[in-house]
Design a protein around this motif. Structure first.
Motif, PDB file in Angstrom:
ATOM      1  N   ARG A  52       0.206  18.016  13.276  1.00 13.58           N
ATOM      2  CA  ARG A  52       1.332  19.118  13.979  1.00 13.58           C
ATOM      3  C   ARG A  52       0.181  19.518  14.780  1.00 13.58           C
ATOM      4  O   ARG A  52      -0.286  20.209  15.810  1.00 13.58           O
ATOM      5  N   LYS A  53      -1.098  20.032  14.186  1.00 15.53           N
ATOM      6  CA  LYS A  53      -2.441  20.404  14.553  1.00 15.53           C
ATOM      7  C   LYS A  53      -3.426  19.700  13.888  1.00 15.53           C
ATOM      8  O   LYS A  53      -4.105  19.785  12.819  1.00 15.53           O
ATOM      9  N   TYR A  76      -9.509  21.720  19.457  1.00 13.89           N
ATOM     10  CA  TYR A  76      -7.638  21.172  18.652  1.00 13.89           C
ATOM     11  C   TYR A  76      -6.463  20.659  18.887  1.00 13.89           C
ATOM     12  O   TYR A  76      -6.683  21.062  21.040  1.00 13.89           O
ATOM     13  N   HIS A  78      -2.601  19.210  19.558  1.00 18.01           N
ATOM     14  CA  HIS A  78      -1.126  19.529  18.908  1.00 18.01           C
ATOM     15  C   HIS A  78       0.155  18.755  19.191  1.00 18.01           C
ATOM     16  O   HIS A  78      -0.708  17.382  20.341  1.00 18.01           O
ATOM     17  N   ARG A  79       0.761  18.879  17.938  1.00 18.23           N
ATOM     18  CA  ARG A  79       1.813  16.925  18.286  1.00 18.23           C
ATOM     19  C   ARG A  79       2.125  17.115  19.862  1.00 18.23           C
ATOM     20  O   ARG A  79       2.390  17.737  20.236  1.00 18.23           O
ATOM     21  N   ASP A  81       0.213  15.567  21.996  1.00 16.01           N
ATOM     22  CA  ASP A  81      -1.146  15.285  22.648  1.00 16.01           C
ATOM     23  C   ASP A  81      -1.348  13.787  23.009  1.00 16.01           C
ATOM     24  O   ASP A  81      -0.931  13.534  21.844  1.00 16.01           O
ATOM     25  N   CYS A 102      -2.835  14.744   7.314  1.00 10.91           N
ATOM     26  CA  CYS A 102      -1.746  14.166   8.107  1.00 10.91           C
ATOM     27  C   CYS A 102      -1.350  12.908   6.903  1.00 10.91           C
ATOM     28  O   CYS A 102      -0.475  12.772   7.629  1.00 10.91           O
ATOM     29  N   CYS A 121      -3.869  10.432  12.499  1.00  8.94           N
ATOM     30  CA  CYS A 121      -3.023  11.803  13.036  1.00  8.94           C
ATOM     31  C   CYS A 121      -2.700  10.991  14.225  1.00  8.94           C
ATOM     32  O   CYS A 121      -2.325  12.027  15.096  1.00  8.94           O
TER      33      CYS A 121
END
Length: 126
Positions: A52-53, A76, A78-79, A81, A102, A121
């Motif tokens: 998610r982040k 950060y 994010h999902r 990217d 994750c 992740c």
């Protein structure tokens, strides 16, 4: 970890910290192989963020070449990217995996622009 692996990990960490792109294989190779490795194609392996982040962490001055879960956060992701990474840093521990992120445990950190991200992740795209 062999000496060569340790040197390559240090080169990767140094490149991340200084923002300079260094081909560690060229630095560690013999002079005969250096010309062939210098002509190699640039990194094109793309990874997509599944978490998610996800924090991109830089190893602190006293952490060594591999980030930890307590290393300072650079930025950060994010999902969805996408990042490019061809280098992995291995976090060795005596008592099991290095992190739980994750929803999975692991010990591999992908070196991405700005720092390192837990490989659990990320999902390889191409």
């Amino acid at each position: 970890m062999t000496m060569k692996q340790h040197v390559l990990a240090l080169f990767a960490a140094l490149a991340v910290l200084t923002g300079v792109t260094v081909a560690p294989q060229v630095a560690a190779a013999s002079p005969h192989r250096a010309a062939a490795l210098a002509a190699a194609k640039p990194c094109t392996t793309t990874w997509e963020v599944t978490g998610r982040k996800v924090a991109v962490r830089r190893p602190a001055w006293n952490d060594g070449p591999v980030a930890t879960t307590t290393s300072p956060v650079h930025h950060y992701l994010h999902r969805g990217d996408r990042v490019t990474s061809c280098t992995v840093a291995v976090a060795r521990t005596e008592s099991g995996p290095a992190y739980r992120k994750c929803g999975k445990t692991g010990s591999l950190w992908r070196v991405v622009p700005g720092g390192q991200v837990p490989q659990t992740c990320l999902k390889r795209v191409r």
